[in-house]
Scaffold this motif. Sequence first.
Motif, PDB file in Angstrom:
ATOM      1  N   VAL A  73       5.486   1.109   7.063  1.00  0.00           N
ATOM      2  CA  VAL A  73       6.203  -0.066   7.583  1.00  0.00           C
ATOM      3  C   VAL A  73       7.707   0.146   7.489  1.00  0.00           C
ATOM      4  CG1 VAL A  73       6.644  -2.523   7.228  1.00  0.00           C
ATOM      5  CG2 VAL A  73       4.307  -1.637   7.031  1.00  0.00           C
ATOM      6  N   ALA A  74       8.171   0.703   6.362  1.00  0.00           N
ATOM      7  CA  ALA A  74       9.604   0.954   6.187  1.00  0.00           C
ATOM      8  C   ALA A  74      10.111   1.982   7.200  1.00  0.00           C
ATOM      9  CB  ALA A  74       9.877   1.438   4.763  1.00  0.00           C
ATOM     10  N   PHE A  75       9.341   3.038   7.412  1.00  0.00           N
ATOM     11  CA  PHE A  75       9.736   4.044   8.400  1.00  0.00           C
ATOM     12  C   PHE A  75       9.790   3.434   9.799  1.00  0.00           C
ATOM     13  CE2 PHE A  75       8.365   7.307   5.241  1.00  0.00           C
ATOM     14  CZ  PHE A  75       9.514   8.072   5.269  1.00  0.00           C
ATOM     15  N   LYS A  76       8.860   2.546  10.082  1.00  0.00           N
ATOM     16  CA  LYS A  76       8.837   1.888  11.389  1.00  0.00           C
ATOM     17  C   LYS A  76      10.108   1.084  11.612  1.00  0.00           C
ATOM     18  CE  LYS A  76       6.638   0.602  15.190  1.00  0.00           C
ATOM     19  NZ  LYS A  76       6.513   1.532  16.331  1.00  0.00           N
ATOM     20  N   LYS A  77      10.592   0.425  10.553  1.00  0.00           N
ATOM     21  CA  LYS A  77      11.841  -0.337  10.652  1.00  0.00           C
ATOM     22  C   LYS A  77      13.012   0.569  11.020  1.00  0.00           C
ATOM     23  CE  LYS A  77      12.515  -4.025   9.682  1.00  0.00           C
ATOM     24  NZ  LYS A  77      12.545  -5.254  10.505  1.00  0.00           N
ATOM     25  N   ALA A  78      13.060   1.749  10.406  1.00  0.00           N
ATOM     26  CA  ALA A  78      14.155   2.683  10.688  1.00  0.00           C
ATOM     27  C   ALA A  78      14.031   3.295  12.080  1.00  0.00           C
ATOM     28  CB  ALA A  78      14.188   3.780   9.623  1.00  0.00           C
ATOM     29  N   GLU A  79      12.798   3.511  12.534  1.00  0.00           N
ATOM     30  CA  GLU A  79      12.581   4.086  13.862  1.00  0.00           C
ATOM     31  C   GLU A  79      12.947   3.128  14.985  1.00  0.00           C
ATOM     32  OE1 GLU A  79       8.635   6.645  12.441  1.00  0.00           O
ATOM     33  OE2 GLU A  79       8.463   5.160  14.022  1.00  0.00           O
ATOM     34  N   ASP A  80      12.617   1.866  14.804  1.00  0.00           N
ATOM     35  CA  ASP A  80      12.747   0.905  15.893  1.00  0.00           C
ATOM     36  C   ASP A  80      14.160   0.352  16.060  1.00  0.00           C
ATOM     37  OD1 ASP A  80      10.097   1.245  16.394  1.00  0.00           O
ATOM     38  OD2 ASP A  80       9.431  -0.636  15.495  1.00  0.00           O
ATOM     39  N   GLU A  81      14.965   0.448  15.013  1.00  0.00           N
ATOM     40  CA  GLU A  81      16.313  -0.123  15.097  1.00  0.00           C
ATOM     41  C   GLU A  81      17.199   0.703  16.034  1.00  0.00           C
ATOM     42  OE1 GLU A  81      19.078  -3.090  14.209  1.00  0.00           O
ATOM     43  OE2 GLU A  81      16.920  -2.936  13.812  1.00  0.00           O
ATOM     44  N   GLN A  82      18.038   0.014  16.781  1.00  0.00           N
ATOM     45  CA  GLN A  82      18.966   0.679  17.692  1.00  0.00           C
ATOM     46  C   GLN A  82      20.306   0.892  16.992  1.00  0.00           C
ATOM     47  OE1 GLN A  82      18.024   1.772  20.854  1.00  0.00           O
ATOM     48  NE2 GLN A  82      16.027   1.138  20.031  1.00  0.00           N
ATOM     49  N   TRP A  83      20.815   2.128  17.047  1.00  0.00           N
ATOM     50  CA  TRP A  83      22.033   2.484  16.320  1.00  0.00           C
ATOM     51  C   TRP A  83      23.117   2.980  17.272  1.00  0.00           C
ATOM     52  CZ3 TRP A  83      21.723   1.048  11.370  1.00  0.00           C
ATOM     53  CH2 TRP A  83      20.445   0.964  10.782  1.00  0.00           C
ATOM     54  N   GLN A  84      24.349   2.623  16.954  1.00  0.00           N
ATOM     55  CA  GLN A  84      25.506   3.125  17.699  1.00  0.00           C
ATOM     56  C   GLN A  84      26.171   4.290  16.983  1.00  0.00           C
ATOM     57  OE1 GLN A  84      26.216   1.993  20.795  1.00  0.00           O
ATOM     58  NE2 GLN A  84      24.372   0.742  20.522  1.00  0.00           N
ATOM     59  N   SER A  85      26.213   4.243  15.654  1.00  0.00           N
ATOM     60  CA  SER A  85      26.860   5.323  14.897  1.00  0.00           C
ATOM     61  C   SER A  85      26.020   6.590  15.007  1.00  0.00           C
ATOM     62  CB  SER A  85      27.022   4.923  13.423  1.00  0.00           C
ATOM     63  OG  SER A  85      25.757   4.763  12.802  1.00  0.00           O
ATOM     64  N   ALA A  86      26.710   7.713  15.159  1.00  0.00           N
ATOM     65  CA  ALA A  86      26.023   8.999  15.340  1.00  0.00           C
ATOM     66  C   ALA A  86      25.159   9.342  14.141  1.00  0.00           C
ATOM     67  CB  ALA A  86      27.056  10.106  15.588  1.00  0.00           C
ATOM     68  N   TYR A  87      25.641   9.036  12.936  1.00  0.00           N
ATOM     69  CA  TYR A  87      24.925   9.398  11.710  1.00  0.00           C
ATOM     70  C   TYR A  87      23.574   8.684  11.633  1.00  0.00           C
ATOM     71  CZ  TYR A  87      24.595  10.848   6.801  1.00  0.00           C
ATOM     72  OH  TYR A  87      24.203  11.437   5.623  1.00  0.00           O
ATOM     73  N   SER A  88      23.587   7.359  11.776  1.00  0.00           N
ATOM     74  CA  SER A  88      22.336   6.590  11.681  1.00  0.00           C
ATOM     75  C   SER A  88      21.415   6.885  12.858  1.00  0.00           C
ATOM     76  CB  SER A  88      22.640   5.091  11.625  1.00  0.00           C
ATOM     77  OG  SER A  88      23.339   4.774  10.441  1.00  0.00           O
ATOM     78  N   ASN A  89      21.992   7.048  14.035  1.00  0.00           N
ATOM     79  CA  ASN A  89      21.171   7.331  15.214  1.00  0.00           C
ATOM     80  C   ASN A  89      20.451   8.664  15.073  1.00  0.00           C
ATOM     81  OD1 ASN A  89      20.323   6.680  17.993  1.00  0.00           O
ATOM     82  ND2 ASN A  89      21.476   8.519  18.509  1.00  0.00           N
ATOM     83  N   ASN A  90      21.143   9.644  14.502  1.00  0.00           N
ATOM     84  CA  ASN A  90      20.520  10.953  14.289  1.00  0.00           C
ATOM     85  C   ASN A  90      19.360  10.853  13.297  1.00  0.00           C
ATOM     86  OD1 ASN A  90      20.363  13.953  14.328  1.00  0.00           O
ATOM     87  ND2 ASN A  90      21.109  13.756  12.240  1.00  0.00           N
ATOM     88  N   LEU A  91      19.560  10.082  12.229  1.00  0.00           N
ATOM     89  CA  LEU A  91      18.488   9.897  11.254  1.00  0.00           C
ATOM     90  C   LEU A  91      17.280   9.221  11.894  1.00  0.00           C
ATOM     91  CD1 LEU A  91      20.525   8.684   8.133  1.00  0.00           C
ATOM     92  CD2 LEU A  91      19.553  10.949   8.511  1.00  0.00           C
ATOM     93  N   SER A  92      17.553   8.150  12.632  1.00  0.00           N
ATOM     94  CA  SER A  92      16.461   7.418  13.278  1.00  0.00           C
ATOM     95  C   SER A  92      15.745   8.281  14.308  1.00  0.00           C
ATOM     96  CB  SER A  92      17.029   6.161  13.947  1.00  0.00           C
ATOM     97  OG  SER A  92      16.004   5.380  14.497  1.00  0.00           O
ATOM     98  N   GLN A  93      16.511   9.097  15.033  1.00  0.00           N
ATOM     99  CA  GLN A  93      15.930   9.970  16.051  1.00  0.00           C
ATOM    100  C   GLN A  93      14.972  10.986  15.427  1.00  0.00           C
ATOM    101  OE1 GLN A  93      16.314   9.481  19.229  1.00  0.00           O
ATOM    102  NE2 GLN A  93      15.113  11.241  19.910  1.00  0.00           N
ATOM    103  N   GLN A  94      15.337  11.505  14.269  1.00  0.00           N
ATOM    104  CA  GLN A  94      14.447  12.451  13.575  1.00  0.00           C
ATOM    105  C   GLN A  94      13.101  11.807  13.269  1.00  0.00           C
ATOM    106  OE1 GLN A  94      16.117  14.896  10.296  1.00  0.00           O
ATOM    107  NE2 GLN A  94      18.092  14.016  10.850  1.00  0.00           N
ATOM    108  N   LEU A  95      13.128  10.555  12.841  1.00  0.00           N
ATOM    109  CA  LEU A  95      11.883   9.851  12.517  1.00  0.00           C
ATOM    110  C   LEU A  95      11.065   9.575  13.772  1.00  0.00           C
ATOM    111  CD1 LEU A  95      13.173   7.289   9.855  1.00  0.00           C
ATOM    112  CD2 LEU A  95      12.077   9.499   9.458  1.00  0.00           C
ATOM    113  N   ARG A  96      11.752   9.189  14.840  1.00  0.00           N
ATOM    114  CA  ARG A  96      11.034   8.893  16.085  1.00  0.00           C
ATOM    115  C   ARG A  96      10.376  10.143  16.650  1.00  0.00           C
ATOM    116  NH1 ARG A  96      15.489   5.377  17.050  1.00  0.00           N
ATOM    117  NH2 ARG A  96      16.588   7.004  18.207  1.00  0.00           N
ATOM    118  N   GLU A  97      11.108  11.256  16.663  1.00  0.00           N
ATOM    119  CA  GLU A  97      10.567  12.492  17.231  1.00  0.00           C
ATOM    120  C   GLU A  97       9.376  12.998  16.432  1.00  0.00           C
ATOM    121  OE1 GLU A  97      13.868  15.146  17.404  1.00  0.00           O
ATOM    122  OE2 GLU A  97      14.740  14.214  19.198  1.00  0.00           O
ATOM    123  N   ALA A  98       9.383  12.755  15.145  1.00  0.00           N
ATOM    124  CA  ALA A  98       8.269  13.199  14.291  1.00  0.00           C
ATOM    125  C   ALA A  98       7.124  12.189  14.261  1.00  0.00           C
ATOM    126  CB  ALA A  98       8.769  13.448  12.869  1.00  0.00           C
TER     127      ALA A  98
END
Length: 603
Positions: free
Chosen positions: A279-304
């Motif tokens: 559930v926690a990972f899902k929260k990080a995957e689904d959130e939309q980010w503008q900052s490059a740092y957070s977006n990169n982290l979220s993208q890693q979770l989504r791709e995996a």
Amino acid sequence: MNNDILNDYAQRSAAAKNEADKFKKLANTYSFLRLGIFALVIAAVAAGVVYDTFTIIAVSVVILMLAFAWLVARQGKFERERDYYNDLAKINDNEADSIRTYGNLYDSGARFINEKHYYTADLDIFGKASLFQLVNRAATTPGNDKLAAWLSAPATKELILQRQEAVKELSAKKNWKLDLQARLLFAANADVNQLKRLFNYLHVPLNLPGEKTLKRYTIIAPYLLSALIIAAIFVPLVKPLAVLLALINMGIVFSKASYIKQTDLVAGKIGDTLSRYAVAFKKAEDEQWQSAYSNNLSQQLREAHTSARINELSLLINKLNYHLNIIVGVILNVFFVWDIKQIIAIEQWKRDNVHNFETSFEVLAEFEALISIAGLHINYPEWAIPQIADGDGYTLTANKIAHPLIAPGKRIANDYALNDAFKADIITGSNMAGKSTFLRTMGINTVLALCGAPVCAESMQVSVINIISYMRIKDSLNESTSTFKAELDRLQMLLGAVATEPKVFFLIDEMLRGTNSVDKYLGSKAVIEQLISKRAVGMVATHDLQIAKLEEKYPDYVRNFYFDIQVVNGEMLFDYKLKHGECKTFNASLLLKQIGIEIRIES
């Protein structure tokens, strides 16, 4: 203290508690309904006996058991919602407590204390009443480790700037931040080594003998036994074959009991925990980010596909745990060779996902570390986001900088300027006038700045520097080390770091206290001159006014600052303000007099 921020946390906490109470009542209601279903089952059995008909019993039990299962599922859902809102209330209460009293329900980082680190012990980075205790909002062990690493070494300028942007964005996503903290709070009380054991287990193959053959058999086993049971209804001679196959299936499960136990020892205890992580990972995957740092982290979770895959493992482990109910376990193993089927499925999951699994938890740890430092920006909006300076020289400039661990009503702010230069600053002053606190103030805020966090100042500019401190030097009976030997070891570390580390900034508080006054002065002077010869930069706090005379010898390199006192009617008044020049007023004799010791000046 910002009352608007405290009021916001209070309102959020009250709302969460109301929701928790609502779901608690619903869970209790469904618990009573389950008792009602149980009573109806007994009544149906009694009716079947009275009317001597099995049909009433069979139909009623099936219907009522389905109703019972539905009620259990609904009650479980309400209990999870209740627990979530209780945790959300705790999170909001904790933020308010942190602002008011510096309390924190999260870990204090005591396990990271290292007396031999360059600066963490001297600057109160870890342990009780530490910077880590103020900042930390990481519940998981990897999250704590990540934040500790950020506070233990400076990041590169590029990384600092990326984290700063992420912190600003996270500060605007307060709901998301608090929600994720509540989702992960369960992990704060978990065994520190829980995930480590799971990671180790996932890396070690089970090596189940005949796995491929067993996998094929688990597919056909339920069909084969069902066919024999149906055939036995019409051909009684087939009945022994059905019984024999059932016994064979149980025999296969028992023959692999050691492998099932091996899986159950580690994985069997973490199924529900993994579903919470999903559930926690899902929260990080689904959130939309503008900052490059957070977006990169979220993208890693989504791709995996992290949340889906961890949820898949959780379901597999929970299916294995069905055997904990003896009756259900026997039925499943008789028909499906259930335990074998599940451990094979878990092994396949391990082969497909083990590397992504650990990486995903590292990403979650990054989010927890970001959340921690973003909390400072939310709770203390008056704190500055520092500028990271370039240049060959050293920059450490701050306006109204104060110590973040001193309460706002008690802390004293100072200004300090070192602009793209090479300087050694000598700070003299009376006892308790503020020298040591000022050194720690500059050091601890620099640690915050160089991990990407806000600082307790109106503004700050700082180069990426490596802090080396020499402040709390202690002897060690275990290591048979005297205070003087400990000081020599620390000096050796300092001089070695100056020779090998880039841009060392030293913080020295009263050098060589473990020796006589003559050697203390001569030794301190020699150390400072050696540091100057190596173009080292930093601050030295001392009571020895002779050290201040180095400014005359090195006017382009050494600067003098001081903290003084005012004595009014025999009372000492401290303003704790940094001033240029040498200190002329000392207070040791006054302090001694206060405890009944008179100093006589010998003629």
